[in-house]
Scaffold this motif. Structure first.
Motif, PDB file in Angstrom:
ATOM      1  N   ASN A  11      25.258 -11.295 -20.507  1.00 51.61           N
ATOM      2  CA  ASN A  11      24.231 -10.214 -20.409  1.00 51.61           C
ATOM      3  C   ASN A  11      23.764 -11.043 -18.035  1.00 51.61           C
ATOM      4  O   ASN A  11      23.663 -10.104 -18.332  1.00 51.61           O
ATOM      5  CB  ASN A  11      22.603 -11.283 -21.414  1.00 51.61           C
ATOM      6  N   ASN A  12      23.951 -12.088 -18.278  1.00 49.16           N
ATOM      7  CA  ASN A  12      24.217 -12.320 -16.418  1.00 49.16           C
ATOM      8  C   ASN A  12      24.924 -11.743 -15.780  1.00 49.16           C
ATOM      9  O   ASN A  12      24.936 -11.046 -14.771  1.00 49.16           O
ATOM     10  CB  ASN A  12      23.744 -13.263 -16.345  1.00 49.16           C
TER      11      ASN A  12
ATOM     12  N   GLN B  51      25.613  -8.471 -16.632  1.00 47.88           N
ATOM     13  CA  GLN B  51      25.267  -6.886 -16.479  1.00 47.88           C
ATOM     14  C   GLN B  51      23.915  -7.075 -15.671  1.00 47.88           C
ATOM     15  O   GLN B  51      23.832  -6.126 -15.043  1.00 47.88           O
ATOM     16  CB  GLN B  51      24.794  -6.211 -18.137  1.00 47.88           C
TER      17      GLN B  51
END
Length: 200
Positions: A109-110, A112
């Motif tokens: 997620n990070n 992205q």
């Protein structure tokens, strides 16, 4: 000098207790910790490893860093951002890293979120924009803060940008590691070595 503050090694150099016994930690302290990191990939790697360190010792993460780099495509944000469910399964089966689903998903997620930040100033500029006007001057380990007004603000800004596992304490540790603040103890041979805080 208090025994709980600095230890002078056989090489005549003063280091904090945590960096005085384990050769790996000593090398990390002497060559890397607190030195400025200003590139996106380097900062993404350190942000990711700080997230994995939560609840564990830094020595554990440092020993696993080569495996982390291999497992996470060298922490190249574009590559990690493209990880699929198959990659998550691969990582959860990899005994050489920390197999924590929430932290693995947060890292993807990070990545992205890091890529999205390129539409603005980017990760490096964002992180360094929280450099304070002065840095702590700790004499003992007990004097070293665990967070600051800037790390609280940085955590808030990163969360607003979609990042996870970026609490104020974790972000202060990141700020220490990449030279945004200098928390080398006064008297340590590394104090001021980053050049960022040479006069303090």
């Amino acid at each position: 000098m208090a025994a709980s503050s600095l230890i002078v090694g056989s090489d005549g150099k003063a280091r904090p207790v945590w960096a005085s016994k384990d050769p790996l930690l000593m090398a990390y302290y002497d060559t890397e910790w607190g030195m400025p990191v200003r590139d996106e990939r380097g900062l993404f790697e350190r942000l990711s490893l700080e997230g994995f360190q939560s609840g564990l010792s830094w020595a554990t993460i440092l020993r696993k860093r080569p495996a982390f780099r291999e497992a996470f495509a060298g922490f190249v944000p574009d590559a990690v951002a493209a990880f699929t469910d198959d990659d998550v399964a691969r990582l959860l089966a990899d005994e050489k890293i920390v197999r924590n689903r929430a932290k693995i998903l947060a890292t993807i997620n990070n990545a992205q979120a890091t890529v999205r930040l390129r539409d603005g100033d980017g990760l490096a500029k964002l992180l360094w924009s929280f450099q304070p006007s002065s840095t702590p001057q700790p004499v003992t380990i007990a004097d070293v803060p665990t967070q600051s007004a800037e790390s609280v603000a940085l955590a808030r800004a990163l969360k607003a940008a979609g990042f996870r596992f970026v609490g104020p304490t974790t972000m202060f540790a990141l700020m220490e590691a990449v030279g945004i603040v200098d928390t080398h103890l006064v008297g340590s041979h590394r104090r001021g070595s980053s050049g960022v805080w040479a006069s303090q």
